[in-house]
Design an enzyme around this catalytic site. Sequence first.
Site, PDB file in Angstrom:
ATOM      1  NE  ARG A 100      83.119  34.598   0.133  1.00  0.00           N
ATOM      2  CZ  ARG A 100      82.270  34.087  -1.014  1.00  0.00           C
ATOM      3  NH1 ARG A 100      82.041  34.453  -1.962  1.00  0.00           N
ATOM      4  NH2 ARG A 100      82.056  32.757  -0.645  1.00  0.00           N
ATOM      5  NE  ARG A 113      88.669  54.334   3.147  1.00  0.00           N
ATOM      6  CZ  ARG A 113      89.143  53.508   4.007  1.00  0.00           C
ATOM      7  NH1 ARG A 113      88.724  53.581   5.387  1.00  0.00           N
ATOM      8  NH2 ARG A 113      89.942  52.576   3.979  1.00  0.00           N
ATOM      9  CB  ALA A 148      88.836  42.780  -4.360  1.00  0.00           C
ATOM     10  CB  SER A 200      86.499  43.959   5.206  1.00  0.00           C
ATOM     11  OG  SER A 200      87.618  44.696   4.336  1.00  0.00           O
ATOM     12  CG  HIS A 201      91.265  42.724   5.097  1.00  0.00           C
ATOM     13  ND1 HIS A 201      90.224  43.414   4.229  1.00  0.00           N
ATOM     14  CD2 HIS A 201      91.467  41.635   4.276  1.00  0.00           C
ATOM     15  CE1 HIS A 201      90.060  42.357   2.854  1.00  0.00           C
ATOM     16  NE2 HIS A 201      90.890  41.386   3.156  1.00  0.00           N
ATOM     17  CE  LYS A 250      86.825  47.645 -20.829  1.00  0.00           C
ATOM     18  NZ  LYS A 250      86.937  49.075 -20.911  1.00  0.00           N
ATOM     19  CG  LEU A 286      95.812  61.623  -4.599  1.00  0.00           C
ATOM     20  CD1 LEU A 286      97.452  62.030  -4.408  1.00  0.00           C
ATOM     21  CD2 LEU A 286      95.690  61.223  -6.432  1.00  0.00           C
ATOM     22  N   PRO A 287      93.721  57.719  -3.661  1.00  0.00           N
ATOM     23  CG  PRO A 287      94.639  55.984  -5.032  1.00  0.00           C
ATOM     24  CD  PRO A 287      94.054  57.463  -5.146  1.00  0.00           C
ATOM     25  CG  PHE A 314      92.341  35.554   6.124  1.00  0.00           C
ATOM     26  CD1 PHE A 314      91.509  34.966   5.081  1.00  0.00           C
ATOM     27  CD2 PHE A 314      92.078  35.215   7.467  1.00  0.00           C
ATOM     28  CE1 PHE A 314      90.068  34.637   5.397  1.00  0.00           C
ATOM     29  CE2 PHE A 314      90.402  34.562   7.667  1.00  0.00           C
ATOM     30  CZ  PHE A 314      89.634  34.317   6.546  1.00  0.00           C
ATOM     31  CB  ALA A 327      94.530  44.854   3.539  1.00  0.00           C
ATOM     32  CG  ASP A 346      83.961  45.545   2.304  1.00  0.00           C
ATOM     33  OD1 ASP A 346      83.760  45.611   3.697  1.00  0.00           O
ATOM     34  OD2 ASP A 346      84.715  45.954   1.710  1.00  0.00           O
TER      35      ASP A 346
HETATM   36  P1  NDP Z   1      87.809  49.316  -1.872  1.00  0.00           P
HETATM   37  O1  NDP Z   1      86.870  49.184  -3.147  1.00  0.00           O
HETATM   38  O2  NDP Z   1      87.181  49.663  -0.530  1.00  0.00           O
HETATM   39  O3  NDP Z   1      88.985  50.371  -2.243  1.00  0.00           O
HETATM   40  C1  NDP Z   1      89.945  50.142  -3.337  1.00  0.00           C
HETATM   41  C2  NDP Z   1      90.921  51.309  -3.404  1.00  0.00           C
HETATM   42  O4  NDP Z   1      90.266  52.545  -3.985  1.00  0.00           O
HETATM   43  C3  NDP Z   1      91.455  51.952  -1.924  1.00  0.00           C
HETATM   44  O5  NDP Z   1      92.944  51.841  -2.420  1.00  0.00           O
HETATM   45  C4  NDP Z   1      90.720  53.076  -1.968  1.00  0.00           C
HETATM   46  O6  NDP Z   1      91.341  53.993  -1.004  1.00  0.00           O
HETATM   47  C5  NDP Z   1      90.435  53.723  -3.305  1.00  0.00           C
HETATM   48  N1  NDP Z   1      89.389  54.471  -3.182  1.00  0.00           N
HETATM   49  C6  NDP Z   1      88.071  54.369  -2.606  1.00  0.00           C
HETATM   50  N2  NDP Z   1      87.348  55.183  -3.071  1.00  0.00           N
HETATM   51  C7  NDP Z   1      88.242  56.229  -3.925  1.00  0.00           C
HETATM   52  C8  NDP Z   1      88.002  57.564  -4.641  1.00  0.00           C
HETATM   53  N3  NDP Z   1      86.835  58.128  -4.517  1.00  0.00           N
HETATM   54  N4  NDP Z   1      89.128  57.853  -5.507  1.00  0.00           N
HETATM   55  C9  NDP Z   1      90.008  57.358  -5.285  1.00  0.00           C
HETATM   56  N5  NDP Z   1      90.335  56.277  -4.844  1.00  0.00           N
HETATM   57  C10 NDP Z   1      89.308  55.724  -4.142  1.00  0.00           C
HETATM   58  O7  NDP Z   1      88.741  48.201  -1.994  1.00  0.00           O
HETATM   59  P2  NDP Z   1      88.050  46.629  -2.139  1.00  0.00           P
HETATM   60  O8  NDP Z   1      87.108  46.089  -1.626  1.00  0.00           O
HETATM   61  O9  NDP Z   1      88.174  46.057  -3.819  1.00  0.00           O
HETATM   62  O10 NDP Z   1      89.319  45.402  -1.490  1.00  0.00           O
HETATM   63  C11 NDP Z   1      89.248  45.464  -0.104  1.00  0.00           C
HETATM   64  C12 NDP Z   1      90.411  44.940   0.342  1.00  0.00           C
HETATM   65  O11 NDP Z   1      90.262  43.543   0.469  1.00  0.00           O
HETATM   66  C13 NDP Z   1      91.687  45.446  -0.184  1.00  0.00           C
HETATM   67  O12 NDP Z   1      92.665  45.688   1.036  1.00  0.00           O
HETATM   68  C14 NDP Z   1      92.283  43.947  -0.622  1.00  0.00           C
HETATM   69  O13 NDP Z   1      93.837  43.560  -0.673  1.00  0.00           O
HETATM   70  C15 NDP Z   1      91.863  43.225   0.030  1.00  0.00           C
HETATM   71  N6  NDP Z   1      91.449  41.652  -0.362  1.00  0.00           N
HETATM   72  C16 NDP Z   1      92.192  40.635   0.388  1.00  0.00           C
HETATM   73  C17 NDP Z   1      92.313  39.425  -0.211  1.00  0.00           C
HETATM   74  C18 NDP Z   1      93.125  38.309   0.268  1.00  0.00           C
HETATM   75  O14 NDP Z   1      93.103  37.080  -0.277  1.00  0.00           O
HETATM   76  N7  NDP Z   1      94.290  38.371   0.989  1.00  0.00           N
HETATM   77  C19 NDP Z   1      91.084  38.879  -1.321  1.00  0.00           C
HETATM   78  C20 NDP Z   1      90.405  40.229  -1.720  1.00  0.00           C
HETATM   79  C21 NDP Z   1      90.640  41.368  -1.107  1.00  0.00           C
HETATM   80  P3  NDP Z   1      91.130  54.388   0.426  1.00  0.00           P
HETATM   81  O15 NDP Z   1      91.382  53.241   1.297  1.00  0.00           O
HETATM   82  O16 NDP Z   1      91.834  55.625   0.756  1.00  0.00           O
HETATM   83  O17 NDP Z   1      89.687  54.539   0.383  1.00  0.00           O
END
Ligand code: NDP
Length: 337
Positions: free
Chosen positions: A186, A308, A180, A47-48, A230, A304-305, A121, A123, A188
């Site tokens: 967005r 992946r 996010a 997505s990024h 929250k 841990l995040p 725009f 991550a 995704d």
């Molecule tokens: P995700 O829900 O995909 O992931 C969120 C975090 O949770 C990641 O660090 C991920 O690590 C971790 N995670 C996932 N599964 C697990 C698990 N089972 N246990 C522990 N940790 C876990 O992210 P979002 O969809 O919320 O966001 C995606 C991206 O969009 C982000 O990079 C964000 O910065 C970006 N974004 C950018 C915006 C902008 O305006 N610039 C606006 C909004 C979002 P891992 O990667 O290892 O899976």
Amino acid sequence: MPETVNLSLDEARALSLAALEAHGANRANAAAVTDIMIRAEQDRCASHGLFRLQGYCASLRSGKVNGAASPKLRDIAPGVLRVDGDGGFAPLALDTGLPALAERARQQGIAALGLVDIYHFAALWPEVETLAEAGLSGLAFTQASPMVAPAGGTKPFFGTNPMAFSWPRPGKDPYVFDQASAAMARGDVMIHARDGKKVPIGTGIDPDGNPTEDPNAVLAGAQLPFGGYKGSNIAMMVELLAGGLIGSVFSYEAGRLDNKDGGPPIGGEIVIAMDPARFGDAERWADHCEALFAEATAMDGVRLPGQRRRKARLETPETGIELARSLYDTVTELANG
Ligand code: NDP
């Protein structure tokens, strides 16, 4: 599944550079934006990655974003640095500010960097991971344009307002999360729409305020924060830190200023760096925190995040990346100007 095309990271990089330069970015800006997209592709954060190229190019072409931006770093208080992004994309502004932020945090334990007049725009994990690899803990927040209804509301108001956090682990990959404050990023939701897939209930509401699984209805209506009120409170915090505190804009203001060219809105970002060795537990902090990670991951199913992404990072230089055919066609068209 949509048809895909396999590309090496170098091929992807060359296409991105060509596209950004063809649409008016100078080499420094094109290279910084390309680096951030290819890092996302390498870590399989689709997505990024190149998915964003069209938006970046649209904002160069429309003249909204300054493709020749020359960000300026200013020292405005003992613990506060500021980068004026000169109306450019965020990556070059971050490259300008992060080394100074890390140095200041090492000098005094904690420091903050506000970035204004930027178009973000991407991550957020690259900025906090960079700090963790320099031995520091990082926090980053940015707002966006109105897409997310506040808890109790039905209209887009907050951005998807991401937050990222990193923790250094000497000799190991850092702990990094980046998420996010919307239930789904967005990008995704857009990818689900492109691929004809449903989104889970709770992702968003349609224009009449009804829950929906249709990603196109969510894009037309409003996304929802994660965790109800929250996530909504966290989204408000991000507005205050990345908008109010550093003298940038709130998401709803960015939305009003935007020309809707499909690229990023104007905004700001705050990055906070902390040196764990300067908070009174210099001898023990690293081992103490390793014990925390070990206790948590000893439980079945816990990871841990960031793990992946780090795994993908090692694989994609060998395997290349898979782009949806439609995205590949768009990227090559953009690279041809
Ligand atoms: P995700 O829900 O995909 O992931 C969120 C975090 O949770 C990641 O660090 C991920 O690590 C971790 N995670 C996932 N599964 C697990 C698990 N089972 N246990 C522990 N940790 C876990 O992210 P979002 O969809 O919320 O966001 C995606 C991206 O969009 C982000 O990079 C964000 O910065 C970006 N974004 C950018 C915006 C902008 O305006 N610039 C606006 C909004 C979002 P891992 O990667 O290892 O899976």
